[in-house]
Design a protein around this motif. Structure first.
Motif, PDB file in Angstrom:
ATOM      1  N   THR A 165       0.831  -1.211   0.000  1.00  0.00           N
ATOM      2  CA  THR A 165       0.000   0.000   0.000  1.00  0.00           C
ATOM      3  C   THR A 165       0.865   1.260   0.000  1.00  0.00           C
ATOM      4  OG1 THR A 165      -1.823  -1.113   1.132  1.00  0.00           O
ATOM      5  CG2 THR A 165      -1.747   1.276   1.284  1.00  0.00           C
ATOM      6  N   VAL A 166       1.962   1.231   0.744  1.00  0.00           N
ATOM      7  CA  VAL A 166       2.846   2.400   0.813  1.00  0.00           C
ATOM      8  C   VAL A 166       3.468   2.694  -0.548  1.00  0.00           C
ATOM      9  CG1 VAL A 166       4.965   3.311   1.828  1.00  0.00           C
ATOM     10  CG2 VAL A 166       3.322   2.097   3.264  1.00  0.00           C
ATOM     11  N   VAL A 167       3.967   1.657  -1.235  1.00  0.00           N
ATOM     12  CA  VAL A 167       4.616   1.910  -2.524  1.00  0.00           C
ATOM     13  C   VAL A 167       3.583   2.329  -3.578  1.00  0.00           C
ATOM     14  CG1 VAL A 167       6.552   0.378  -2.042  1.00  0.00           C
ATOM     15  CG2 VAL A 167       4.521  -0.543  -3.174  1.00  0.00           C
ATOM     16  N   THR A 244      -1.880  -4.501  -7.991  1.00  0.00           N
ATOM     17  CA  THR A 244      -1.981  -5.698  -7.151  1.00  0.00           C
ATOM     18  C   THR A 244      -3.325  -6.394  -7.227  1.00  0.00           C
ATOM     19  OG1 THR A 244      -2.762  -4.493  -5.188  1.00  0.00           O
ATOM     20  CG2 THR A 244      -0.373  -4.652  -5.502  1.00  0.00           C
ATOM     21  N   GLN A 245      -4.330  -5.760  -7.842  1.00  0.00           N
ATOM     22  CA  GLN A 245      -5.700  -6.273  -7.837  1.00  0.00           C
ATOM     23  C   GLN A 245      -6.207  -6.523  -6.407  1.00  0.00           C
ATOM     24  OE1 GLN A 245      -3.335  -8.195 -10.004  1.00  0.00           O
ATOM     25  NE2 GLN A 245      -3.722  -6.428 -11.318  1.00  0.00           N
ATOM     26  N   GLY A 246      -5.628  -5.792  -5.458  1.00  0.00           N
ATOM     27  CA  GLY A 246      -6.026  -5.955  -4.061  1.00  0.00           C
ATOM     28  C   GLY A 246      -5.300  -7.063  -3.343  1.00  0.00           C
ATOM     29  N   GLY A 247      -4.437  -7.780  -4.004  1.00  0.00           N
ATOM     30  CA  GLY A 247      -3.748  -8.918  -3.409  1.00  0.00           C
ATOM     31  C   GLY A 247      -2.431  -8.539  -2.764  1.00  0.00           C
ATOM     32  N   ARG A 250      -6.075 -10.306  -0.872  1.00  0.00           N
ATOM     33  CA  ARG A 250      -6.930  -9.159  -0.604  1.00  0.00           C
ATOM     34  C   ARG A 250      -6.395  -8.245   0.499  1.00  0.00           C
ATOM     35  NH1 ARG A 250     -13.162 -10.972  -0.583  1.00  0.00           N
ATOM     36  NH2 ARG A 250     -13.326  -8.728  -1.025  1.00  0.00           N
ATOM     37  N   VAL A 251      -5.094  -8.308   0.790  1.00  0.00           N
ATOM     38  CA  VAL A 251      -4.544  -7.510   1.897  1.00  0.00           C
ATOM     39  C   VAL A 251      -4.309  -6.056   1.499  1.00  0.00           C
ATOM     40  CG1 VAL A 251      -3.467  -9.479   3.057  1.00  0.00           C
ATOM     41  CG2 VAL A 251      -2.187  -8.220   1.302  1.00  0.00           C
ATOM     42  N   SER A 252      -4.333  -5.744   0.186  1.00  0.00           N
ATOM     43  CA  SER A 252      -4.105  -4.362  -0.238  1.00  0.00           C
ATOM     44  C   SER A 252      -5.353  -3.749  -0.852  1.00  0.00           C
ATOM     45  CB  SER A 252      -2.946  -4.298  -1.245  1.00  0.00           C
ATOM     46  OG  SER A 252      -3.250  -5.027  -2.420  1.00  0.00           O
ATOM     47  N   GLU A 253      -6.492  -4.384  -0.647  1.00  0.00           N
ATOM     48  CA  GLU A 253      -7.734  -3.856  -1.205  1.00  0.00           C
ATOM     49  C   GLU A 253      -8.109  -2.521  -0.567  1.00  0.00           C
ATOM     50  OE1 GLU A 253     -11.242  -6.186  -1.311  1.00  0.00           O
ATOM     51  OE2 GLU A 253     -10.379  -7.743  -2.602  1.00  0.00           O
TER      52      GLU A 253
END
Length: 310
Positions: A165-167, A244-247, A250-253
């Protein structure tokens, strides 16, 4: 001998003015209702149903909202969205202000801001694809770090949370700094020269000049930039979906990605509509609270610059 008779031109009544006004307003109002309000109302209805896109929706009440609060992924998406809000305020807005202030008044400053503006011409999907190439395992960044014998060459930039998420926020910031700098530059150009000259005569310079004179006078532009940043970060979708498509898992959704996944990937239109309504509610609430606070601050800070330079 013919006599001239004076004919008086009838004056329009208030009723005629009202009819004319409604004649101009009705087409635009109809378009807004058809394009905006009816879809929102239909989304609210779908959020109260069980609907897969086929057949007819089955009314289920608030079951979709109950399912949301019971789903741990929903809270992960909400937390990631809040991280996006904070990151978008700190990095693209903060650096946009820094670029605008440091380049303001310099000779050829417009050309200095061009490199920051070029990324804004790209779409979020294009930015996501470019940075996916850079940040993927064994990608350009990892190869560069290995070549320079620096640590981080084996880091999985897009596979570990909350690092991914940060990057992604940094990637979005690369795109957003330029337009924020442009908006802040417009605000700086609208500041009258007299207060700045008076402050310099009274001995204000550097940080003191910015903090107590420029910053209060820049409040209208700041309100616009921060408000847009909050709204855009709350509905973040494209760059996350592209990178990432949220992956993984699903941790980056974000809420936007969850809405897309539930609606179009899982064909659960009711649950996806519930996420959309929740996003709309928090976006409107955040916007209203922020604007009310800024208006209250603006009313009480009219003489801040004058007091500060004394």
């Amino acid at each position: 001998m013919a006599t001239l008779t004076r004919t008086s031109t009838p004056t329009p009544t208030s009723t005629n003015y009202q009819r004319s006004a409604w004649a101009f307003l009705l087409p635009g109002t109809a378009v807004v209702v058809l394009v905006l309000y009816l879809p929102v109302l239909y989304t609210v209805y779908l959020s109260l149903t069980d609907y897969s896109g086929l057949g007819s929706p089955v009314f289920t009440g608030f079951n979709n909202y109950v399912a949301l609060v019971r789903d741990p992924v929903f809270f992960t998406s909400l937390a990631n969205t809040m991280i996006w809000v904070v990151g978008s305020l700190l990095i693209p807005v903060g650096f946009g202000l820094l670029v605008a202030y440091l380049s303001f008044g310099l000779k050829g400053a417009a050309w200095l801001r061009v490199p920051f503006l070029i990324p804004y011409a790209l779409s979020g999907v294009a930015v996501g694809i470019v940075f996916s190439f850079v940040l993927q395992n064994g990608g350009a960044l990892s190869q560069a770090l290995d070549f320079l014998h620096l640590p981080g060459g084996t880091t999985r930039w897009l596979q570990e949370a909350p690092l991914n998420t940060v990057v992604m926020i940094l990637a979005a910031s690369w795109q957003g700094i330029g337009v924020n700098a442009l908006l802040f530059t417009v605000g700086l150009q609208s500041i009258p020269a007299e207060p700045l000259e008076a402050a310099r005569v009274d001995g204000a310079s550097g940080w003191r000049l910015f903090r107590f004179v420029v910053w209060p006078l820049l409040r209208p532009s700041t309100t616009i930039v921060v408000g847009l940043s909050i709204v855009n970060s709350l509905k973040t979708f494209d760059i996350v979906q592209a990178m990432t498509q949220g992956g993984p898992n699903r941790v980056s959704e974000t809420l936007g990605v969850s809405m897309y996944r539930d609606t179009f990937s899982n064909s659960n239109y009711g649950l996806g509509s519930a996420v959309a309504i929740f996003m709309s509610v928090i976006t409107v609430a955040a916007s209203v609270l922020y604007l009310r606070r800024q208006l209250a601050i603006g009313d009480s800070s009219g003489s801040t610059a004058e007091r500060a330079v004394r």
